[in-house]
Write a protein that holds these residues in place. Structure first.
Motif, short mmCIF file in Angstrom:
data_model
loop_
_atom_site.label_atom_id
_atom_site.label_comp_id
_atom_site.label_asym_id
_atom_site.label_seq_id
_atom_site.Cartn_x
_atom_site.Cartn_y
_atom_site.Cartn_z
N TRP A 98 36.47 45.18 15.97
CA TRP A 98 36.51 43.83 16.52
C TRP A 98 37.73 43.53 17.38
CZ3 TRP A 98 32.12 41.58 16.90
CH2 TRP A 98 31.14 41.84 15.95
N VAL A 99 38.88 44.03 17.03
CA VAL A 99 40.10 43.69 17.78
C VAL A 99 39.98 44.07 19.26
CG1 VAL A 99 42.58 44.16 17.99
CG2 VAL A 99 41.59 43.63 15.75
N PRO A 100 39.41 45.21 19.63
CA PRO A 100 39.32 45.55 21.06
C PRO A 100 38.55 44.53 21.90
CG PRO A 100 38.95 47.51 19.74
CD PRO A 100 38.98 46.34 18.78
N PHE A 101 37.61 43.80 21.29
CA PHE A 101 36.86 42.80 22.05
C PHE A 101 37.72 41.62 22.48
CE2 PHE A 101 33.14 44.59 19.65
CZ PHE A 101 32.47 45.08 20.77
N LEU A 102 38.82 41.39 21.76
CA LEU A 102 39.64 40.21 22.04
C LEU A 102 40.23 40.21 23.45
CD1 LEU A 102 41.57 39.99 18.64
CD2 LEU A 102 39.69 38.52 19.42
N ASN A 103 40.66 41.37 23.92
CA ASN A 103 41.31 41.47 25.23
C ASN A 103 40.48 42.17 26.28
OD1 ASN A 103 43.69 40.19 24.26
ND2 ASN A 103 44.22 42.10 23.24
N ASP A 104 39.22 42.41 25.97
CA ASP A 104 38.35 43.11 26.91
C ASP A 104 37.62 42.09 27.79
OD1 ASP A 104 36.45 44.56 28.28
OD2 ASP A 104 35.63 45.55 26.51
N PRO A 105 37.98 42.01 29.08
CA PRO A 105 37.33 41.02 29.95
C PRO A 105 35.83 41.30 30.14
CG PRO A 105 38.73 42.48 31.23
CD PRO A 105 38.94 42.83 29.79
N ASN A 106 35.40 42.52 29.86
CA ASN A 106 33.99 42.88 30.03
C ASN A 106 33.19 42.80 28.73
OD1 ASN A 106 34.39 43.52 32.81
ND2 ASN A 106 35.33 45.44 32.17
N ALA A 107 33.83 42.34 27.66
CA ALA A 107 33.15 42.25 26.36
C ALA A 107 32.04 41.21 26.43
CB ALA A 107 34.14 41.89 25.27
N PRO A 108 30.89 41.52 25.83
CA PRO A 108 29.82 40.51 25.77
C PRO A 108 30.34 39.23 25.10
CG PRO A 108 29.01 42.65 25.05
CD PRO A 108 30.50 42.77 25.19
N VAL A 109 29.93 38.10 25.61
CA VAL A 109 30.43 36.80 25.15
C VAL A 109 30.22 36.63 23.65
CG1 VAL A 109 30.10 34.30 25.36
CG2 VAL A 109 30.09 35.74 27.40
N GLN A 110 29.04 37.02 23.16
CA GLN A 110 28.74 36.84 21.73
C GLN A 110 29.67 37.70 20.86
OE1 GLN A 110 24.74 37.85 20.58
NE2 GLN A 110 24.92 36.81 18.62
N LEU A 111 29.91 38.94 21.25
CA LEU A 111 30.79 39.82 20.47
C LEU A 111 32.23 39.34 20.52
CD1 LEU A 111 29.32 43.34 21.29
CD2 LEU A 111 28.94 41.93 19.26
N LYS A 112 32.66 38.86 21.67
CA LYS A 112 34.02 38.33 21.79
C LYS A 112 34.18 37.10 20.89
CE LYS A 112 37.60 37.44 25.09
NZ LYS A 112 38.14 38.22 26.15
#
Length: 191
Positions: free
Chosen positions: A63-77
């Motif tokens: 989960w932590v990598p989704f926090l700063n990933d601008p390309n992360a899906p909105v729901q996962l972020k």
């Protein structure tokens, strides 16, 4: 008093994880965003997450990598942000430090600490994964609500959710079936 709520995906034959640790034991899960949304809605307000070391480390890596990933899906972020904001209590004798925000490691007695957490102010408490934690809390009658995502798979082998737990009764609160074949079951502990 706060409630402790357990949430786990389970196979038809009662396993909550496979033996494949490389994939965090989730290789047979049938993912469905509609199921995730329904579980989130039926779970209510929770501000604390209880985890064991293995589940915590898997969550942190996932989960932590989704926090700063601008390309992360909105729901996962959004899920990553929600988990980050929750107070995370990790019960472990081996873990010495945690890098994920709002995490506290406890090397003490699970049951007494869980009782104390239930008496504190705040929203309800969530337990996810963490089979040995679930087993100990269930055996002590400390889990108030059980939320299962029944996955349409016979796993054949894996980690059983209620190994070494004596029989106890549950009352059905809600059951919902989804097009994916998943069924969400919400039970309360019979008192």
């Amino acid at each position: 008093m706060r409630k402790i709520k357990m949430l786990n995906r389970v196979s038809i034959d009662g396993y909550f994880a496979s033996l494949n640790n490389a994939n965090f034991g989730m290789d047979w899960f049938v993912h469905d965003p509609e199921v995730d949304k329904a579980v989130h809605e039926s779970g209510g307000s929770m501000d604390t997450l209880i985890l064991g070391r293995i589940t915590y480390q898997g969550f942190e890596r996932s989960w932590v990598p989704f926090l700063n990933d601008p390309n992360a899906p909105v729901q996962l972020k959004a899920v990553a942000e929600e988990l980050t904001q929750m107070k995370k209590i990790v019960f472990s004798k081996n873990l010495k430090e945690a890098n994920w925000e709002n995490t506290k490691i406890i090397n003490g007695d699970l049951l007494n600490n869980a009782r104390r957490l239930k008496e504190e102010d705040g929203s309800d408490i969530l337990v996810m994964g963490s089979g040995s934690i679930v087993q100990q809390l269930a055996e002590a009658g400390l889990i108030d609500d059980y939320l299962f995502i029944m996955t349409p798979v016979v796993a054949g082998e894996g980690k059983p959710l209620f190994q070494h737990v004596n029989q106890f009764g549950l009352s059905l609160v809600e059951a919902r079936a989804f097009q994916s074949g998943n069924v969400v079951l919400h039970y309360e502990l019979k008192k």
